[in-house]
Design an enzyme around this catalytic site. Structure first.
Site, PDB file in Angstrom:
ATOM      1  N   ASN A 135       0.753  -1.219  -0.021  1.00  0.00           N
ATOM      2  CA  ASN A 135       0.084  -0.127   0.014  1.00  0.00           C
ATOM      3  C   ASN A 135       0.805   1.364   0.025  1.00  0.00           C
ATOM      4  O   ASN A 135       0.481   2.239  -0.764  1.00  0.00           O
ATOM      5  CB  ASN A 135      -1.022   0.026   1.188  1.00  0.00           C
ATOM      6  CG  ASN A 135      -0.455  -0.156   2.399  1.00  0.00           C
ATOM      7  OD1 ASN A 135       0.919  -0.639   2.443  1.00  0.00           O
ATOM      8  ND2 ASN A 135      -1.203  -0.023   3.459  1.00  0.00           N
ATOM      9  N   SER A 212      -0.079  -7.657   7.249  1.00  0.00           N
ATOM     10  CA  SER A 212      -1.472  -7.982   7.802  1.00  0.00           C
ATOM     11  C   SER A 212      -1.135  -8.791   9.397  1.00  0.00           C
ATOM     12  O   SER A 212       0.014  -9.318   9.237  1.00  0.00           O
ATOM     13  CB  SER A 212      -2.297  -8.970   6.804  1.00  0.00           C
ATOM     14  OG  SER A 212      -1.596 -10.044   6.473  1.00  0.00           O
ATOM     15  N   GLY A 216       1.754 -11.434  10.035  1.00  0.00           N
ATOM     16  CA  GLY A 216       2.454 -10.986  11.098  1.00  0.00           C
ATOM     17  C   GLY A 216       2.690 -11.946  12.029  1.00  0.00           C
ATOM     18  O   GLY A 216       3.731 -12.332  12.682  1.00  0.00           O
ATOM     19  N   GLU A 233       4.452  -4.256  12.132  1.00  0.00           N
ATOM     20  CA  GLU A 233       3.513  -3.203  12.037  1.00  0.00           C
ATOM     21  C   GLU A 233       2.344  -3.799  11.109  1.00  0.00           C
ATOM     22  O   GLU A 233       2.557  -4.158  10.018  1.00  0.00           O
ATOM     23  CB  GLU A 233       4.030  -1.965  11.298  1.00  0.00           C
ATOM     24  CG  GLU A 233       5.214  -1.344  11.893  1.00  0.00           C
ATOM     25  CD  GLU A 233       4.711  -0.580  13.004  1.00  0.00           C
ATOM     26  OE1 GLU A 233       3.589  -0.125  13.164  1.00  0.00           O
ATOM     27  OE2 GLU A 233       5.771   0.240  13.661  1.00  0.00           O
ATOM     28  N   CYS A 267      -3.251   1.142   6.473  1.00  0.00           N
ATOM     29  CA  CYS A 267      -3.413   0.843   7.900  1.00  0.00           C
ATOM     30  C   CYS A 267      -4.053   1.729   9.024  1.00  0.00           C
ATOM     31  O   CYS A 267      -4.562   1.168  10.031  1.00  0.00           O
ATOM     32  CB  CYS A 267      -2.266   0.095   8.305  1.00  0.00           C
ATOM     33  SG  CYS A 267      -0.747   1.629   8.410  1.00  0.00           S
ATOM     34  N   GLU A 437       8.179   2.537  14.688  1.00  0.00           N
ATOM     35  CA  GLU A 437       8.987   2.859  13.574  1.00  0.00           C
ATOM     36  C   GLU A 437       8.922   4.536  13.543  1.00  0.00           C
ATOM     37  O   GLU A 437       8.338   5.109  14.493  1.00  0.00           O
ATOM     38  CB  GLU A 437       8.309   2.679  12.368  1.00  0.00           C
ATOM     39  CG  GLU A 437       8.324   1.056  12.174  1.00  0.00           C
ATOM     40  CD  GLU A 437       8.337   0.425  10.830  1.00  0.00           C
ATOM     41  OE1 GLU A 437       7.546   0.937  10.188  1.00  0.00           O
ATOM     42  OE2 GLU A 437       9.177  -0.425  10.283  1.00  0.00           O
TER      43      GLU A 437
HETATM   44  P1  NAP Z   1       0.480  -9.251   3.646  1.00  0.00           P
HETATM   45  O1  NAP Z   1      -0.209  -9.873   3.041  1.00  0.00           O
HETATM   46  O2  NAP Z   1       0.459  -9.376   5.049  1.00  0.00           O
HETATM   47  O3  NAP Z   1       1.939  -9.001   3.062  1.00  0.00           O
HETATM   48  C1  NAP Z   1       3.025  -8.003   3.611  1.00  0.00           C
HETATM   49  C2  NAP Z   1       4.298  -8.612   3.174  1.00  0.00           C
HETATM   50  O4  NAP Z   1       4.422  -9.815   3.636  1.00  0.00           O
HETATM   51  C3  NAP Z   1       4.387  -8.709   1.497  1.00  0.00           C
HETATM   52  O5  NAP Z   1       5.594  -8.509   1.209  1.00  0.00           O
HETATM   53  C4  NAP Z   1       4.329 -10.122   1.387  1.00  0.00           C
HETATM   54  O6  NAP Z   1       4.727 -10.807   0.387  1.00  0.00           O
HETATM   55  C5  NAP Z   1       4.854 -10.904   2.606  1.00  0.00           C
HETATM   56  N1  NAP Z   1       4.475 -12.191   3.174  1.00  0.00           N
HETATM   57  C6  NAP Z   1       3.218 -12.612   2.855  1.00  0.00           C
HETATM   58  N2  NAP Z   1       3.232 -14.082   3.425  1.00  0.00           N
HETATM   59  C7  NAP Z   1       4.487 -14.008   4.045  1.00  0.00           C
HETATM   60  C8  NAP Z   1       4.883 -15.153   4.800  1.00  0.00           C
HETATM   61  N3  NAP Z   1       4.434 -16.386   4.867  1.00  0.00           N
HETATM   62  N4  NAP Z   1       6.276 -15.116   5.262  1.00  0.00           N
HETATM   63  C9  NAP Z   1       6.853 -13.822   5.094  1.00  0.00           C
HETATM   64  N5  NAP Z   1       6.409 -12.742   4.462  1.00  0.00           N
HETATM   65  C10 NAP Z   1       5.335 -13.018   3.717  1.00  0.00           C
HETATM   66  O7  NAP Z   1      -0.099  -7.597   3.569  1.00  0.00           O
HETATM   67  P2  NAP Z   1      -0.312  -6.743   2.392  1.00  0.00           P
HETATM   68  O8  NAP Z   1      -1.631  -7.187   1.742  1.00  0.00           O
HETATM   69  O9  NAP Z   1       0.703  -6.310   1.480  1.00  0.00           O
HETATM   70  O10 NAP Z   1      -0.697  -5.070   3.188  1.00  0.00           O
HETATM   71  C11 NAP Z   1      -1.858  -4.853   3.777  1.00  0.00           C
HETATM   72  C12 NAP Z   1      -1.818  -5.129   5.347  1.00  0.00           C
HETATM   73  O11 NAP Z   1      -0.599  -4.421   5.776  1.00  0.00           O
HETATM   74  C13 NAP Z   1      -3.042  -4.433   5.974  1.00  0.00           C
HETATM   75  O12 NAP Z   1      -3.313  -5.439   6.926  1.00  0.00           O
HETATM   76  C14 NAP Z   1      -2.502  -3.240   6.570  1.00  0.00           C
HETATM   77  O13 NAP Z   1      -3.270  -2.802   7.611  1.00  0.00           O
HETATM   78  C15 NAP Z   1      -1.258  -3.420   6.799  1.00  0.00           C
HETATM   79  N6  NAP Z   1      -0.234  -2.116   6.982  1.00  0.00           N
HETATM   80  C16 NAP Z   1       0.165  -2.031   8.140  1.00  0.00           C
HETATM   81  C17 NAP Z   1       0.920  -0.870   8.450  1.00  0.00           C
HETATM   82  C18 NAP Z   1       1.428  -0.386   9.428  1.00  0.00           C
HETATM   83  O14 NAP Z   1       2.622   0.297   9.696  1.00  0.00           O
HETATM   84  N7  NAP Z   1       1.049  -0.836  10.815  1.00  0.00           N
HETATM   85  C19 NAP Z   1       1.260  -0.153   7.339  1.00  0.00           C
HETATM   86  C20 NAP Z   1       0.799  -0.444   6.016  1.00  0.00           C
HETATM   87  C21 NAP Z   1       0.105  -1.661   6.039  1.00  0.00           C
HETATM   88  P3  NAP Z   1       4.081 -11.126  -1.120  1.00  0.00           P
HETATM   89  O15 NAP Z   1       2.885 -10.127  -1.015  1.00  0.00           O
HETATM   90  O16 NAP Z   1       4.999 -10.752  -2.203  1.00  0.00           O
HETATM   91  O17 NAP Z   1       3.428 -12.424  -1.010  1.00  0.00           O
END
Ligand code: NAP
Length: 457
Positions: A135, A212, A216, A233, A267, A437
């Site tokens: 995002n 997510s 996480g 995060e 997020c 962060e």
């Molecule tokens: P995601 O599906 O959890 O993916 C995040 C990252 O983790 C991607 O690079 C993904 O790689 C990788 N990943 C996926 N499965 C993994 C595994 N089993 N082991 C290690 N890495 C893995 O999240 P997203 O859909 O990209 O982002 C949306 C989420 O991020 C939302 O829940 C949002 O709230 C959260 N977010 C939080 C913050 C904060 O600062 N708190 C900021 C921004 C976003 P691939 O996509 O390449 O598979």
């Protein structure tokens, strides 16, 4: 260096067209990147603090010189409005400039002890693995890369597969800035393969993950096997609390982009709008006016305020919350296809027990939840597994501070919907994460505290 023979396509969500075709890294490439980072670590940690600071400042400059190009790439790949993308890359410049001052300020303590002198040092961790979401690809990478480099660590960065382009540019710009080869390594591959390999790798000392809550949790489980340092995060379901004594016009006109900015894929999205019941009617009138005037369209159009969602899957997921019982109060407009468009949508009234109020939708859908008094506002705001950000709107300063202290959330704004400032800590309570962060606090998570005692008797 192993280069994968597998390839992957990267799409432009506003057109559904292929934007780039790239090598796709697997476990072998992740191992190679960790090995390069490990080899580069001793020399990088030995770079003097002022020289390390200069290199970070150089990186800020070369990013600034490429600002327009990076912003266009991010706007096309994520589907975010170009004006937002420019602001984000501008912030990335500020992040590197900010942490350029850090190497010379990694101070320790001297502690009074009997029989000698005692002092503490902040030591780098070694190789750190950084995993980022789709995002805010470049800003979130910078929040991790800058403090990690400032503290003397070397890096393997795995961006989300949907949006790896600006991270790959960052790797090139770091070399251009004079940061030695092997210090920042980008691995573009799937999380379940390249990401997990990094998290499990014995030579990776720490993992900093943004994504997510579900992933996480998996990262935390895997990292615990080798007692790795982990910061997380994660998701959010933040409350935007509007009291009847607030400047309702201001609260209502800023509420839409606090949810619909980045098409709700934020997020920090304040996707639960809690409104004191006595002010519900005038607030909803002003909110409708603001929501229906949001300009949704081509991310590269300077006047666009909201672009498409990232993918067809994301659109389907978001739509499922709108067909789930809570009434649609009003919606904005969105273009017809191609593109993963979804109109800004307000559900009202919503109960805090409804699915739309409990789960992170990650799309342009806001839930309006009425409340009776201050106590109920706090109870509803805290009744969630998340605790990332939030806002309080009131003209009563004492009430604002009372409520801010009572909320179980990491970042709160009073009479504002902003969450992120380079010099202040950002992170979540509860299942929104572990660690912080930005600001000086981030450096604690990229260093180990060492204590040294020298006998003087
Ligand atoms: P995601 O599906 O959890 O993916 C995040 C990252 O983790 C991607 O690079 C993904 O790689 C990788 N990943 C996926 N499965 C993994 C595994 N089993 N082991 C290690 N890495 C893995 O999240 P997203 O859909 O990209 O982002 C949306 C989420 O991020 C939302 O829940 C949002 O709230 C959260 N977010 C939080 C913050 C904060 O600062 N708190 C900021 C921004 C976003 P691939 O996509 O390449 O598979």
């Amino acid at each position: 260096m192993a280069v994968s023979t597998e390839t992957m396509q990267v799409f432009e969500p506003a057109t559904e067209q292929v934007l780039a075709e790239l090598p796709r890294a697997g476990a072998e490439e992740a191992d190679e990147a960790v090995a390069r980072a490990k080899e580069a670590f001793p020399a990088w940690r030995a770079v003097g603090p002022s020289d390390r600071g200069k290199l970070l400042r150089n990186l800020a400059r070369v990013i600034d010189e490429s600002l327009e190009e990076l912003a266009r790439l991010e706007a096309r790949n994520v589907g975010k409005p170009i004006s937002d993308a420019r602001g984000e890359v501008g912030m990335v410049v500020d992040v590197f400039d900010y942490y350029a001052g850090a190497p010379e300020r990694l101070l320790g303590d001297t502690i009074p002890v009997t029989g000698g002198v005692d002092m503490t040092f902040r030591e780098p961790l070694g190789v750190v693995g950084l995993i980022t979401p789709w995002n805010f690809p470049l800003p979130i990478a910078s929040w991790k890369v800058a403090p990690a480099l400032a503290a003397g660590n070397t890096i393997v960065l795995k961006p989300a597969e949907l949006t790896p382009l600006t991270a790959l540019e960052l790797e090139k710009l770091a070399l251009e800035a004079g940061i030695p080869e092997g210090v920042l390594n980008v691995v573009n591959g799937p999380g379940r393969i390249a990401g997990e390999r990094m998290v499990e790798h014995p030579d990776v000392a720490k993992v900093a993950f943004t994504g997510s809550t579900a992933v996480g949790r998996r990262v935390g489980e895997l990292a615990s096997q080798s007692i790795k340092r982990v910061t997380l995060e994660l998701g959010g379901k933040s409350a935007n609390i509007v009291f009847a004594d607030a400047d309702l016009e201001k609260a209502a006109s800023s509420a839409p982009l606090a949810v619909f900015g980045n098409a709700g894929q934020d997020c920090c999205a304040r996707s639960r709008i809690l409104v004191e019941r006595s002010a519900l009617e005038p607030f909803m009138e002003a909110l409708e006016q603001a929501v229906t005037s949001i300009r949704v369209g081509d991310p590269l159009d300077e006047s666009t305020q909201m672009g498409p969602l990232i993918s067809a899957d994301q659109r389907q997921k978001v739509a499922s919350y709108v067909d789930d019982g809570a009434p649609v109060a009003f919606r904005g407009s969105a273009p017809d296809g191609p593109g993963f468009w979804f109109p800004p949508t307000v559900l009202a009234p919503v109960s805090n027990d409804d699915r739309a109020a409990r789960e992170e939708i990650f799309g342009p859908v806001a839930a309006v939840i009425p409340f009776e008094d201050e106590g109920e506002a706090v109870r509803l705001a805290n009744d969630t597994i998340y605790g990332l950000s939030g806002s309080i709107w009131t003209r009563d300063g004492a009430k604002a501070l009372r409520v801010a202290r009572a909320l179980e959330t990491g970042t709160i704004s009073i009479n504002s919907n902003t969450s992120v400032r380079v010099g202040t800590p950002f992170g979540g309570f509860k299942q929104s994460g572990v660690g912080r962060e930005l600001g000086p606090h981030a450096l604690d998570y990229y260093t180990e505290l060492k204590n040294v005692f020298v006998a003087t008797t």
